[in-house]
Motif scaffolding. Structure first.
Motif, PDB file in Angstrom:
ATOM      1  N   UNK A   1      -7.052   3.226   9.964  1.00 22.83           N
ATOM      2  CA  UNK A   1      -5.959   4.135   9.630  1.00 22.83           C
ATOM      3  C   UNK A   1      -5.174   3.565   8.458  1.00 22.83           C
ATOM      4  N   UNK A   2      -4.765   4.404   7.514  1.00 24.63           N
ATOM      5  CA  UNK A   2      -4.001   3.992   6.348  1.00 24.63           C
ATOM      6  C   UNK A   2      -2.532   4.304   6.538  1.00 24.63           C
ATOM      7  N   UNK A   3      -1.668   3.269   6.321  1.00 27.92           N
ATOM      8  CA  UNK A   3      -0.224   3.470   6.383  1.00 27.92           C
ATOM      9  C   UNK A   3       0.426   2.820   5.173  1.00 27.92           C
ATOM     10  N   UNK A   4       1.479   3.410   4.704  1.00 31.81           N
ATOM     11  CA  UNK A   4       2.281   2.805   3.641  1.00 31.81           C
ATOM     12  C   UNK A   4       2.982   1.569   4.197  1.00 31.81           C
ATOM     13  N   UNK A   5       2.876   0.425   3.437  1.00 34.51           N
ATOM     14  CA  UNK A   5       3.488  -0.809   3.933  1.00 34.51           C
ATOM     15  C   UNK A   5       3.539  -1.841   2.808  1.00 34.51           C
ATOM     16  N   UNK A   6       4.387  -2.818   3.003  1.00 33.08           N
ATOM     17  CA  UNK A   6       4.406  -4.046   2.204  1.00 33.08           C
ATOM     18  C   UNK A   6       4.476  -5.190   3.184  1.00 33.08           C
ATOM     19  N   UNK A   7       3.468  -6.062   3.200  1.00 32.45           N
ATOM     20  CA  UNK A   7       3.381  -7.081   4.245  1.00 32.45           C
ATOM     21  C   UNK A   7       2.831  -8.378   3.670  1.00 32.45           C
ATOM     22  N   UNK A   8       3.078  -9.439   4.383  1.00 33.60           N
ATOM     23  CA  UNK A   8       2.523 -10.757   4.037  1.00 33.60           C
ATOM     24  C   UNK A   8       2.101 -11.463   5.298  1.00 33.60           C
ATOM     25  N   UNK A   9       1.100 -12.307   5.181  1.00 34.01           N
ATOM     26  CA  UNK A   9       0.636 -13.015   6.360  1.00 34.01           C
ATOM     27  C   UNK A   9      -0.301 -14.151   6.009  1.00 34.01           C
TER      28      UNK A   9
ATOM     29  N   UNK B   1       0.839  -1.192   0.000  1.00 30.05           N
ATOM     30  CA  UNK B   1       0.000   0.000   0.000  1.00 30.05           C
ATOM     31  C   UNK B   1       0.878   1.249   0.000  1.00 30.05           C
ATOM     32  N   UNK B   2       0.577   2.157  -0.905  1.00 31.10           N
ATOM     33  CA  UNK B   2       1.182   3.487  -0.869  1.00 31.10           C
ATOM     34  C   UNK B   2       0.070   4.444  -0.468  1.00 31.10           C
ATOM     35  N   UNK B   3       0.156   4.985   0.741  1.00 28.37           N
ATOM     36  CA  UNK B   3      -0.956   5.767   1.280  1.00 28.37           C
ATOM     37  C   UNK B   3      -0.461   7.078   1.855  1.00 28.37           C
ATOM     38  N   UNK B   4      -1.407   7.981   2.049  1.00 25.05           N
ATOM     39  CA  UNK B   4      -1.157   9.201   2.809  1.00 25.05           C
ATOM     40  C   UNK B   4      -1.187   8.804   4.282  1.00 25.05           C
ATOM     41  N   UNK B   5       0.013   8.667   4.864  1.00 21.94           N
ATOM     42  CA  UNK B   5       0.131   8.114   6.205  1.00 21.94           C
ATOM     43  C   UNK B   5      -0.745   8.857   7.196  1.00 21.94           C
ATOM     44  N   UNK B   6      -1.456   8.092   7.976  1.00 21.89           N
ATOM     45  CA  UNK B   6      -2.308   8.653   9.008  1.00 21.89           C
ATOM     46  C   UNK B   6      -3.695   9.008   8.529  1.00 21.89           C
TER      47      UNK B   6
ATOM     48  N   UNK C   1       7.911  -6.161   6.466  1.00 21.44           N
ATOM     49  CA  UNK C   1       9.305  -5.733   6.369  1.00 21.44           C
ATOM     50  C   UNK C   1       9.450  -4.295   5.856  1.00 21.44           C
ATOM     51  N   UNK C   2       8.511  -3.848   5.049  1.00 25.13           N
ATOM     52  CA  UNK C   2       8.502  -2.460   4.582  1.00 25.13           C
ATOM     53  C   UNK C   2       7.267  -1.808   5.168  1.00 25.13           C
ATOM     54  N   UNK C   3       7.470  -0.714   5.962  1.00 25.62           N
ATOM     55  CA  UNK C   3       6.317  -0.147   6.650  1.00 25.62           C
ATOM     56  C   UNK C   3       6.580   1.317   6.994  1.00 25.62           C
ATOM     57  N   UNK C   4       5.514   1.987   7.281  1.00 21.99           N
ATOM     58  CA  UNK C   4       5.591   3.364   7.745  1.00 21.99           C
ATOM     59  C   UNK C   4       6.187   3.389   9.159  1.00 21.99           C
ATOM     60  N   UNK C   5       6.790   4.554   9.518  1.00 24.87           N
ATOM     61  CA  UNK C   5       7.361   4.685  10.862  1.00 24.87           C
ATOM     62  C   UNK C   5       6.296   4.562  11.943  1.00 24.87           C
ATOM     63  N   UNK C   6       5.025   4.817  11.557  1.00 22.50           N
ATOM     64  CA  UNK C   6       3.952   4.711  12.553  1.00 22.50           C
ATOM     65  C   UNK C   6       3.673   3.264  12.943  1.00 22.50           C
TER      66      UNK C   6
END
Length: 436
Positions: free
Chosen positions: A100-108, A83-88, A300-305
């Motif tokens: 809440x929307x955060x920029x991230x790349x995740x798997x689960x 996700x490429x988002x406007x953080x927060x 592994x790739x995520x927003x600082x939030x």
């Protein structure tokens, strides 16, 4: 005998045969294949498309049971999200929650397991299993239908062959009579009227032969079709009919045997049981559903939030139906009506079976009695013909008497032939009606 039959030797009939050239007649033409009624039934079961269709439907119904059982097993889902988002930022329109929307790349991985729905899934599985069993019984019923059709066609073809032989003998006999009368007429010992009568009798015999050959061709076409062939086959039918025995006298025992053994009745009973299980399942729609849920994964790739590089959670979810516009109650009533209708269908089929068993038994009794009557009639007709021939040669009777005796003898011989094979067909019908 049969000028119009095409000849095809199939792999089924060649099983157990030697190398090429087996069963070849003169000039490379395949010789007729010997065929008993048991062979015919076996070929039809292997070849007939209706049986193949029934087998495939039974396999398909088995997969429906697997589909129903899947609801009792865990569901595991893997997810990859970027996700490429406007953080927060938040989704604030169209839904009640505010994720809440955060920029991230995740798997689960997500896992869910049904704990209980208070019997609904269990009843659905039972209903599907019963429907699968019903389809298997329907497959057996289809085989029984085909076997009956094979037996009827086989004995019809045998009867047609026998009638052709009778017709050929009749033509030969009346040809001899016509030759004799013609010679006597030329010698002025008989009138031309006698010669005309003899020619008429000969022509009638020739018409009988043509009709018999046409019936034979039609009977073999029907037999080839019920065996599952596109083209008419060249068979040499083997008649292994022994001494005819009287049918079983106890009609009640035959009826009970039919109730226990008929595959179509078994299929309908199983469908009724399946409808009852489904009815129970539809009534259980109002009960809660309890499921266990679990999620775990990493970002592994995520927003600082997002402070943690992994996540995990587990819980229990309870869904309680409250109101859905009467959908569940309507489904329950529909299932009730269908279950009751299935029960009535079983009752109707039992009544039909009881009637059909009795009708088949009565037909077999009548056919068995006709064998003895037609045999006596044939014997008397033969004696009458011998006497009429002798009287005519001695000039003690007219050609009309001889013609009537010939006609009566031919009719009696055809009647006796048909009676024997009609009885075999009636026995086949009893076997079918009783599920044997």
């Amino acid at each position: 005998m049969n000028r119009f039959r095409t000849v095809v030797v199939t792999g089924v009939l060649l099983s157990g045969a030697g190398a090429s050239g087996w069963g070849q007649g003169t000039g490379g033409t395949p010789a007729p294949v010997k065929l008993t009624v048991a062979d015919a039934e076996a070929i039809a079961i292997k070849n007939h498309p209706q049986i193949s269709t029934a087998k495939l439907l039974a396999l398909a119904e088995g997969e429906v049971t697997r589909q129903a059982k899947a609801a009792e097993l865990p569901t595991v889902t893997g997810s990859l999200t970027a996700v490429d988002a406007h953080d927060g930022g938040r989704l604030t329109a169209g839904v009640l929650n505010n994720p809440v929307l955060y920029t991230r790349a995740a798997g689960g991985v997500s896992v869910s397991q049904l704990i209980t729905d208070f019997g609904r899934t269990r009843n659905l599985v039972s209903s599907a299993a019963l429907n699968a069993r019903a389809q298997q019984s329907s497959e057996l019923a289809t085989e029984a239908d085909i076997k009956l059709a094979v037996d009827q066609a086989f004995y019809r073809a045998l009867a047609a062959q026998s009638v052709v032989n009778v017709a050929k003998k009749t033509v030969s006999f009346r040809q001899d009579t016509a030759n004799l009368v013609g010679s006597l007429a030329n010698a002025k010992l008989k009138s031309t009227l006698d010669e005309s009568f003899a020619e008429v009798n000969l022509n009638q015999a020739q018409v009988l032969l043509l009709d018999a050959q046409n019936e034979e061709d039609a009977a073999f076409a029907d037999l080839s079709n019920v065996l599952g062939y596109e083209r008419q086959q060249n068979f040499q039918l083997v008649d292994r009919m022994g001494q005819s025995k009287a049918p079983v006298q106890d009609i009640d025992s035959l009826t009970m045997l039919a109730f226990q053994s008929r595959p179509d009745l078994a299929a309908l009973n199983e469908q009724q049981q399946a409808a009852e299980k489904y009815r129970k399942a539809e009534h259980e729609l109002w009960r809660p559903t309890i499921s266990a849920l679990a999620d775990a994964g990493g970002a592994p790739v995520r927003s600082d939030a997002i402070t943690s590089n992994w996540y995990g959670a587990a819980g229990v979810n309870i869904n309680i139906p409250v109101f859905n516009g009467g959908l569940y109650s309507a489904r329950a009533k529909e299932a009730d009506y269908r279950a009751s209708a299935a029960q009535e269908q079983v009752r109707a089929l039992r009544n039909t079976i009881a009637r059909d068993v009795r009708v088949s038994w009565l037909a077999a009794q009548s056919a068995y009695q006709k064998i003895g009557v037609t045999a006596k009639l044939l014997n008397q007709a033969n004696q009458a013909l011998d006497l009429a021939q002798t009287r005519y040669k001695l000039g003690l009777s007219s050609i009309v008497e001889l013609s009537q005796a010939q006609l009566a003898q031919t009719s009696a011989e055809i009647g006796n032939t048909n009676a024997r094979y009609d009885y075999q067909r009636s026995l086949a019908a009893i076997r079918y009606q009783t599920g044997q």
